[in-house]
Design an enzyme around this catalytic site. Sequence first.
Site, PDB file in Angstrom:
ATOM      1  N   GLY A 118      11.305  -1.077  -3.147  1.00  0.00           N
ATOM      2  CA  GLY A 118      11.364  -1.001  -1.693  1.00  0.00           C
ATOM      3  C   GLY A 118      11.672  -2.370  -1.120  1.00  0.00           C
ATOM      4  O   GLY A 118      12.349  -3.195  -1.756  1.00  0.00           O
ATOM      5  N   SER A 140       1.062  -5.102  -4.669  1.00  0.00           N
ATOM      6  CA  SER A 140       1.177  -4.051  -3.657  1.00  0.00           C
ATOM      7  C   SER A 140      -0.144  -3.334  -3.429  1.00  0.00           C
ATOM      8  O   SER A 140      -0.815  -3.529  -2.410  1.00  0.00           O
ATOM      9  CB  SER A 140       2.272  -3.048  -4.033  1.00  0.00           C
ATOM     10  OG  SER A 140       2.058  -2.536  -5.344  1.00  0.00           O
ATOM     11  N   ARG A 141      -0.552  -2.493  -4.391  1.00  0.00           N
ATOM     12  CA  ARG A 141      -1.792  -1.741  -4.291  1.00  0.00           C
ATOM     13  C   ARG A 141      -2.448  -1.652  -5.660  1.00  0.00           C
ATOM     14  O   ARG A 141      -1.788  -1.456  -6.675  1.00  0.00           O
ATOM     15  CB  ARG A 141      -1.534  -0.318  -3.770  1.00  0.00           C
ATOM     16  CG  ARG A 141      -1.206  -0.221  -2.284  1.00  0.00           C
ATOM     17  CD  ARG A 141      -2.429  -0.543  -1.423  1.00  0.00           C
ATOM     18  NE  ARG A 141      -2.184  -0.269  -0.013  1.00  0.00           N
ATOM     19  CZ  ARG A 141      -1.668  -1.136   0.840  1.00  0.00           C
ATOM     20  NH1 ARG A 141      -1.306  -2.341   0.412  1.00  0.00           N
ATOM     21  NH2 ARG A 141      -1.489  -0.812   2.106  1.00  0.00           N
ATOM     22  N   GLU A 174     -11.655  -3.079  -3.943  1.00  0.00           N
ATOM     23  CA  GLU A 174     -11.609  -4.232  -3.045  1.00  0.00           C
ATOM     24  C   GLU A 174     -12.707  -4.140  -1.991  1.00  0.00           C
ATOM     25  O   GLU A 174     -12.955  -3.060  -1.458  1.00  0.00           O
ATOM     26  CB  GLU A 174     -10.232  -4.313  -2.367  1.00  0.00           C
ATOM     27  CG  GLU A 174      -9.102  -4.606  -3.357  1.00  0.00           C
ATOM     28  CD  GLU A 174      -7.761  -4.807  -2.673  1.00  0.00           C
ATOM     29  OE1 GLU A 174      -7.657  -4.563  -1.448  1.00  0.00           O
ATOM     30  OE2 GLU A 174      -6.806  -5.202  -3.348  1.00  0.00           O
ATOM     31  N   HIS A 178      -6.062 -10.251  -2.305  1.00  0.00           N
ATOM     32  CA  HIS A 178      -5.177  -9.352  -1.551  1.00  0.00           C
ATOM     33  C   HIS A 178      -4.794  -9.949  -0.194  1.00  0.00           C
ATOM     34  O   HIS A 178      -4.933  -9.323   0.858  1.00  0.00           O
ATOM     35  CB  HIS A 178      -5.822  -7.973  -1.346  1.00  0.00           C
ATOM     36  CG  HIS A 178      -4.784  -6.901  -1.163  1.00  0.00           C
ATOM     37  ND1 HIS A 178      -5.054  -5.556  -1.349  1.00  0.00           N
ATOM     38  CD2 HIS A 178      -3.480  -6.960  -0.812  1.00  0.00           C
ATOM     39  CE1 HIS A 178      -3.960  -4.840  -1.120  1.00  0.00           C
ATOM     40  NE2 HIS A 178      -2.999  -5.685  -0.787  1.00  0.00           N
TER      41      HIS A 178
END
Length: 322
Positions: free
Chosen positions: A153, A234-235, A264, A283
Amino acid sequence: MSTPTDVRPLVLLAGPVTADQLDQIAAVAPGRRVHLAGDTDELTALVGEAEVLAAPAEQVPPALLRKGSGLRWIHLWAAGADAALSPELVEHPAALTSSKGHGAVPLAEHSMMLMLMLNRDAPRWLRAQSERRWEQFAHGELMGRTVGIIGLGNSGADLARKAKAFHMTVLGMRRGSAKPEGVDELFTRDRLGEMLERCDVVVVTAPRTPETVGMLGEAEFRRMKPGAHFICISRGGVADDDALLTALREGWIAGAGIDAHGVEPLPPDSPFWDLPNVILTPHNGTSRAETRQRGVDVFCANLARHLDGRPLTNEIDRSTGY
């Protein structure tokens, strides 16, 4: 700003919006009330009147959606919807958009930073510095190395261009067939293992969705080179934490740079803190004022489209979560 007697349709905002950004949004929509909720109670009290809601994903729980049955459009300040994608949001009739793309540049930069730190063993220099010890050693370089990017992306595509500037071979995996600039070879999901075998670095830039959760498990980490590094920006959850922990402890891979974690905040007792071959960041690869401003710019452009009756950009596919 709204007043008690203002009956114009309401654009309701929540989250870290500055006074200047509030004015920017209001200027786009002079025919609407634009109001920034001061707290959760005010947000809950006003959502029933709102036509548009823009908020962080964590401030759009099911209870709020039930009160906001009249909403026509919901915008999430983050790029992904995974933190908000409850059954109530999936079923809500409002259009759903996000700020996809607003953090592409800083995430790609963060990836390159972690790649360089791991490749050159930067923690070794930092340890020597803290001990006032002059230690020279032979370190790596990125030129000629192969990076595999899972997810092409906005951030993945920007990373591909940056990696190419470092004279790397760039492999990529994505759902679609379009090959971004800088990508030398494109892989489909069924060829993931083949891509992993060729990589010196694997970077996860994909969102967390039902399709990607647990994509990298024991079998995948075992297919990577023993000298390879893993990076996630990203995640968390795309890589199985237990499998990653074992891979790092047992030397299936050489190390990892992790900004996005499965849990998290990362708990103080997490074993990842103690691994000498891991670089952890909390993050915040996109924690920049510029990132937030780009998110506001995305929203303002879409707000103009909404008012004109034009299709919105950055719509979330509720079936995939991105």
